[in-house]
Scaffold this motif. Sequence first.
Motif, PDB file in Angstrom:
ATOM      1  N   THR A 136      43.632  38.623  29.566  1.00 53.90           N
ATOM      2  CA  THR A 136      43.629  37.714  28.425  1.00 53.90           C
ATOM      3  C   THR A 136      45.044  37.199  28.230  1.00 53.90           C
ATOM      4  OG1 THR A 136      43.946  39.584  26.903  1.00 53.90           O
ATOM      5  CG2 THR A 136      41.688  38.807  27.254  1.00 53.90           C
ATOM      6  N   GLY A 137      45.142  35.999  27.668  1.00 53.37           N
ATOM      7  CA  GLY A 137      46.462  35.420  27.431  1.00 53.37           C
ATOM      8  C   GLY A 137      47.068  35.933  26.141  1.00 53.37           C
ATOM      9  N   SER A 138      48.392  35.924  26.094  1.00 54.75           N
ATOM     10  CA  SER A 138      49.115  36.305  24.884  1.00 54.75           C
ATOM     11  C   SER A 138      50.419  35.514  24.871  1.00 54.75           C
ATOM     12  CB  SER A 138      49.414  37.810  24.884  1.00 54.75           C
ATOM     13  OG  SER A 138      50.501  38.113  25.735  1.00 54.75           O
ATOM     14  N   PRO A 139      51.114  35.497  23.737  1.00 57.90           N
ATOM     15  CA  PRO A 139      52.386  34.772  23.717  1.00 57.90           C
ATOM     16  C   PRO A 139      53.371  35.267  24.762  1.00 57.90           C
ATOM     17  CG  PRO A 139      51.681  35.279  21.489  1.00 57.90           C
ATOM     18  CD  PRO A 139      50.739  35.990  22.411  1.00 57.90           C
ATOM     19  N   ALA A 140      53.233  36.533  25.160  1.00 60.31           N
ATOM     20  CA  ALA A 140      54.153  37.101  26.146  1.00 60.31           C
ATOM     21  C   ALA A 140      53.655  36.913  27.577  1.00 60.31           C
ATOM     22  CB  ALA A 140      54.368  38.577  25.863  1.00 60.31           C
ATOM     23  N   GLY A 141      52.468  36.321  27.735  1.00 58.70           N
ATOM     24  CA  GLY A 141      51.907  36.165  29.073  1.00 58.70           C
ATOM     25  C   GLY A 141      50.535  36.811  29.160  1.00 58.70           C
ATOM     26  N   PHE A 142      50.126  37.102  30.366  1.00 57.49           N
ATOM     27  CA  PHE A 142      48.813  37.700  30.573  1.00 57.49           C
ATOM     28  C   PHE A 142      48.853  39.209  30.328  1.00 57.49           C
ATOM     29  CE2 PHE A 142      48.309  33.826  33.123  1.00 57.49           C
ATOM     30  CZ  PHE A 142      47.080  33.379  32.626  1.00 57.49           C
ATOM     31  N   VAL A 143      47.788  39.698  29.692  1.00 57.89           N
ATOM     32  CA  VAL A 143      47.636  41.122  29.400  1.00 57.89           C
ATOM     33  C   VAL A 143      46.338  41.600  30.054  1.00 57.89           C
ATOM     34  CG1 VAL A 143      47.311  42.844  27.578  1.00 57.89           C
ATOM     35  CG2 VAL A 143      48.848  40.888  27.209  1.00 57.89           C
ATOM     36  N   PRO A 144      46.360  42.743  30.764  1.00 57.88           N
ATOM     37  CA  PRO A 144      45.112  43.233  31.373  1.00 57.88           C
ATOM     38  C   PRO A 144      44.042  43.481  30.308  1.00 57.88           C
ATOM     39  CG  PRO A 144      46.999  44.379  32.296  1.00 57.88           C
ATOM     40  CD  PRO A 144      47.513  43.591  31.123  1.00 57.88           C
ATOM     41  N   ALA A 145      42.847  42.945  30.543  1.00 54.28           N
ATOM     42  CA  ALA A 145      41.731  43.124  29.612  1.00 54.28           C
ATOM     43  C   ALA A 145      40.670  44.066  30.152  1.00 54.28           C
ATOM     44  CB  ALA A 145      41.093  41.757  29.301  1.00 54.28           C
TER      45      ALA A 145
END
Length: 422
Positions: free
Chosen positions: A135-144
Motif C-alpha cells: 500500500t502507498g504511504s507518504p513515505a513510500g510503499f509499505v508491505p500490506a
Amino acid sequence: MAARAGIVVLDLEWGGIAPTVRAPGFDAADPGDPAYGWGPVDSAVRAASRRGLAVGFSVTHAPAWAEGPGRPAAATPGSWRPDPAAFASFAAAAARRYSGAFPDPLTPGGVLPHVRYWQAWAEPNLAVHLAPQWTGSPAGFVPASPGIYRGLLNAFYRSVKAVDPGNVVITAGTAPFGDRVPGGGRLPPAAFVRGLLCLGGPPALKPLPCPDPAHFDVLAHHPYSVGSPHRHAINPDDVSVPDLAKLTRPLARALRLGRALPQAPKRVWVTEFSYDSNPPDPYGLPAAVQARWLEEALYVLWSQGVDTISWYLIRDQPPVPNYATSYQSGIYLRDGRAKPSAQAFRFPFVVEPAGRAASVAWGKSPAAGVVSIQLRRAGRWVTLARVPVAAGGVFTRRLTVPRGSSLRALVGAEASLVWSGA
C-alpha cells in the motif's frame, strides 16, 4: 506408493467449492450445506486414503462474495483482501467434513477419511494469490500482504483447531523470489516472513507492534532454484534451497519474543519444489541430472531442519499450452514410465565432501533393515558400512573414500542410484 511417498498435498479451492453467490440461508460453517460442492474433493481424499497416504489440504482462493471491496480489474479473482471471518467459516466446514467422523455420502454407515494437515493459502507473497502486496504511504510503499495474511492465518488456525486440536496448521508456502523494488507484485519471501512475524529487518530483527501474533504449527516455503541445490539466491531476501536460515532465524527470534504462537517448537516444511526434466521438456534438465539434484536438494533441506518435502509433481503435466507454462517435473512421464528421479525419490542417497579427506553419506531408506553403503572397487561392490534403519528412516555415515569414487546404498534387494564423484 511405489515412490514411498507418505503425504500428498491437495488443493482445496474455496471459491470452487463454495457457491458463487451467497444466498440467504447458506450456512458457510456447515459441511453438509447443499450449496457446497465437495464431490471431487471427497473422491481425491478417498483415493489417497486407499493408498495409505496422509492428506494435506492447501486451502486457497476466495469466492467473489468473500473478497474485500474495491477489487481492481487487474487483480486475480479470489486474491483481493479475503474476509478472515468467511475464511474461518469455510475452514470450520472443511475440518468438520474431514474430521474422520463425517458420514460418507457414497458409503452408507461409513465416514470420510480424516485429514490432519491444513495449509492456509498458497504463496501469499505473490499478488496473483494475495493482493494487494503493498500500500502507498507518504513515505513510500509499505508491505500490506503480511498483515492481510496474518489475519487469514489466525482465523484459519482457530477454526481448524476448534474442530480437532490435533490438526496441524501450516503456513502458506512462500514463493522463492520477490521484486527488488517496492510496489510490485512480489514481496521477497524473507521480508514477507519477517512481516508475518512482526519483526524488523536483519540483523537486529527488532520486535514490531503485533496485537495478534501469528498462530501456526509449521512454517512452509517453496525454495525453487535457478541452479543446483547448492546455489544461493542472488537477492538478499530471496530464499532458494540452501537459504532457509533467512526464514528459520526470524522464526527462532519470533518464538522467543512471543510472535509465533503457540510458543512451542515449530517444524519447517517445503510444500512445493521440483526441477523439470528433459525428456520431455526440451528446456529441462537431463533426466539423470534431475534425479541427482532431487537427491541433493533433499539432503541440503534436511541439513537445514526441514522434515517434510512435497515434490511437485508425481507425473508430468501435458505441455498445454506449451512447456514454458506447464510442469514436466514429475518422477513419472505422462505414459507412466518411471524417470531416474523415481528411484531417487524412493531411495535418495548422496555423498557430500566433509573436509579434506572425509565425506558424509546420507540417505533415506525405503524399507526397514540394514543399509549397506558400498564402494565400487575393481569392478565389484565392497561394503564400507552397515547401518540399521527403520522404513523411511534417515541414515548418515562419515566415510573416507578417494575423490571421484562411485558409491551406492543397498537395503534388502533394493539399491539406490549410484552416486558418482564422491
